[in-house]
Design an enzyme around this catalytic site. Structure first.
Site, PDB file in Angstrom:
ATOM      1  N   LYS A   1      -1.218  40.546 -32.820  1.00 17.47           N
ATOM      2  CA  LYS A   1      -1.861  39.192 -32.829  1.00 17.47           C
ATOM      3  C   LYS A   1      -2.924  39.051 -31.918  1.00 17.47           C
ATOM      4  O   LYS A   1      -3.849  38.581 -32.177  1.00 17.47           O
ATOM      5  CB  LYS A   1      -0.585  38.363 -32.367  1.00 17.47           C
ATOM      6  CG  LYS A   1      -0.272  38.468 -31.016  1.00 17.47           C
ATOM      7  CD  LYS A   1       0.939  37.606 -30.775  1.00 17.47           C
ATOM      8  CE  LYS A   1       1.305  37.652 -29.454  1.00 17.47           C
ATOM      9  NZ  LYS A   1       2.684  37.236 -28.924  1.00 17.47           N
TER      10      LYS A   1
ATOM     11  N   ARG B   1      11.332  29.557 -22.966  1.00 16.46           N
ATOM     12  CA  ARG B   1      10.634  29.415 -24.302  1.00 16.46           C
ATOM     13  C   ARG B   1      11.488  29.480 -25.318  1.00 16.46           C
ATOM     14  O   ARG B   1      12.450  28.671 -25.477  1.00 16.46           O
ATOM     15  CB  ARG B   1       9.335  30.276 -24.493  1.00 16.46           C
ATOM     16  CG  ARG B   1       8.300  29.813 -25.538  1.00 16.46           C
ATOM     17  CD  ARG B   1       7.115  30.743 -25.720  1.00 16.46           C
ATOM     18  NE  ARG B   1       7.401  31.899 -26.346  1.00 16.46           N
ATOM     19  CZ  ARG B   1       6.359  32.799 -26.706  1.00 16.46           C
ATOM     20  NH1 ARG B   1       5.171  32.665 -26.209  1.00 16.46           N
ATOM     21  NH2 ARG B   1       6.650  33.896 -27.298  1.00 16.46           N
TER      22      ARG B   1
HETATM   23  C1  LIG Z   1       3.081  38.381 -27.984  1.00 15.02           C
HETATM   24  C2  LIG Z   1       4.537  38.723 -28.100  1.00 15.02           C
HETATM   25  C3  LIG Z   1       4.729  39.944 -27.652  1.00 15.02           C
HETATM   26  C4  LIG Z   1       3.649  41.119 -27.011  1.00 15.02           C
HETATM   27  O1  LIG Z   1       3.129  40.547 -26.156  1.00 15.02           O
HETATM   28  P1  LIG Z   1       2.303  41.489 -24.960  1.00 15.02           P
HETATM   29  O2  LIG Z   1       2.146  41.055 -23.982  1.00 15.02           O
HETATM   30  O3  LIG Z   1       0.808  41.440 -25.827  1.00 15.02           O
HETATM   31  O4  LIG Z   1       2.789  42.687 -25.081  1.00 15.02           O
HETATM   32  C5  LIG Z   1       5.935  40.544 -27.755  1.00 15.02           C
HETATM   33  N1  LIG Z   1       6.965  39.454 -28.294  1.00 15.02           N
HETATM   34  C6  LIG Z   1       6.897  38.077 -28.549  1.00 15.02           C
HETATM   35  C7  LIG Z   1       7.977  37.510 -28.825  1.00 15.02           C
HETATM   36  C8  LIG Z   1       5.595  37.907 -28.458  1.00 15.02           C
HETATM   37  O5  LIG Z   1       5.379  36.645 -28.816  1.00 15.02           O
END
Ligand SMILES: *Cc1c(COP(=O)(O)O)cnc(C)c1O
Length: 353
Positions: free
Chosen positions: A36, A129
């Protein structure tokens, strides 16, 4: 090619993935590469796969759609919307969940689609969250969904350091592995995947990641080589896969501080200034709608970012050894937020090499 432009070096990303996998493989930890941060450009996602990620993961269905031709299992990170259930089961093999009503909708959709959908049940271990907050709610959910024909409970997961900023600790993650043990015993469910978080869990690899955690969902760590619990660069990774390049459209000597009465700037804030006297300043044709000024670092270390507005970036170049001219290009390295904004902005040319 036009400017501003972001240059993405996929070789660096592949090497970063390999570096992290070198650190995780001896513990049999699978990696979901999180796309993302760069809007799931398939060419970049392929670099993840070349480096050896086991899954591709994203928080948005539109992004997962872009990845449909890459043959690794896909994971939906954001809790699914019921309204997207039918499409979701087509483009995601696995999703993270915390609501029984949604899981039942996914079951129906999966039945229509003729394929079992796998889910990871999320526990909220304090970041506040998503996820079940009470253990008893998790057990009730398992009871309600364990017999659904088109849903497989693949495992448990947690997400930390996102809303509450809670840092993963051994004792926190041990709650997750203990819950998994209990569900395995009480309900006779295998729970093959225990997903221990995002890039903020990486630092625990060296000491304290509990036995039983066998998956991590990593974006920042494998794209920019940063562990996000303490913001440190992970040894062996290269943080510079993404470079922003922007063009100089004005160079003039100006005072550092306005001499007239000051109201609000273009973003409604009352600006403050450091008085360095008269300085040589450059205007670049890129602005706050494309970048996050606070998470941008010029590769020329003698440049000072003074600020910007929607379409302009203002730089003090007085101390630089370079002889910049109108039309020259200035380069920047980026942290996660700038990368995200640059990749999302339609005004930024994308060059993926
Ligand atoms: C964005 C996200 C991740 C990855 O996060 P990073 O800090 O970029 O590794 C993992 N799990 C969820 C649920 C996320 O929303």
């Amino acid at each position: 090619m036009g400017y501003p432009k972001v240059v993405v070096d996929t070789k660096i990303i592949t090497e970063n993935v390999k570096c992290i996998i070198e650190k995780t493989k001896y513990r049999n930890i699978s990696i979901a590469g999180v796309t993302k941060g760069y809007c799931a450009y398939p060419e970049i996602a392929k670099a993840f796969v070349d480096g050896g990620v086991d899954y591709l993961a994203d928080s948005r269905l539109q992004n997962l759609k872009k990845l449909k031709d890459i043959a690794v299992p896909k994971m939906m990170l954001r809790l699914p919307m019921i309204s997207e259930a039918e499409e979701l089961v087509k483009y995601a093999d696995i999703s993270l969940n915390s609501e029984v009503k949604t899981i039942k909708a996914l079951d129906k959709a999966a039945q229509k689609n003729g394929k079992i959908h796998e889910i990871i049940l999320l526990m909220d271990l304090g970041d506040l969250r998503e996820g079940f907050f009470k253990e008893v709610d998790l057990f009730h959910a398992v009871e309600e969904i364990k017999d659904l024909s088109f849903i497989k409970i693949k495992g448990l997961g947690v997400n930390l350091t996102c809303y509450g900023g809670v840092i993963p600790k051994t004792n926190i993650l041990k709650r997750l592995t203990a819950l998994a043990e209990r569900i395995r015993e009480d309900y006779n469910i295998e729970l093959e995947m225990i997903s221990g978080g995002n890039s903020s869990s990486i630092y625990l690899l060296d000491d304290g990641l509990p036995e039983g955690i066998n998956n991590l969902r990593l974006g920042e760590a494998i794209i920019l080589g940063t562990e996000s619990a303490y913001g440190k660069t992970i040894p062996g990774t290269n943080p510079n896969a993404f470079t922003l390049r922007a063009e100089i459209i004005e160079i003039k000597e100006k005072p550092s501080v306005p001499t007239e009465e000051i109201g609000r700037d273009a973003f409604g804030q009352i600006p403050t200034f450091v008085d360095r006297g008269v300085r040589r300043r450059m205007l670049l044709a890129v602005g706050k709608q494309d970048i996050d000024i606070d998470t941008l670092t010029p590769t020329d270390e003698d440049l000072i970012i003074l600020g910007g507005s929607s379409d302009h970036l203002i730089i003090d170049s007085t101390d630089s050894k370079m002889d910049y001219k109108i039309g020259d290009i200035v380069s920047f390295n980026m942290h996660y937020v700038s990368m995200l904004r640059v990749m999302t902005s339609p005004y930024i040319e994308k060059e993926i090499i």
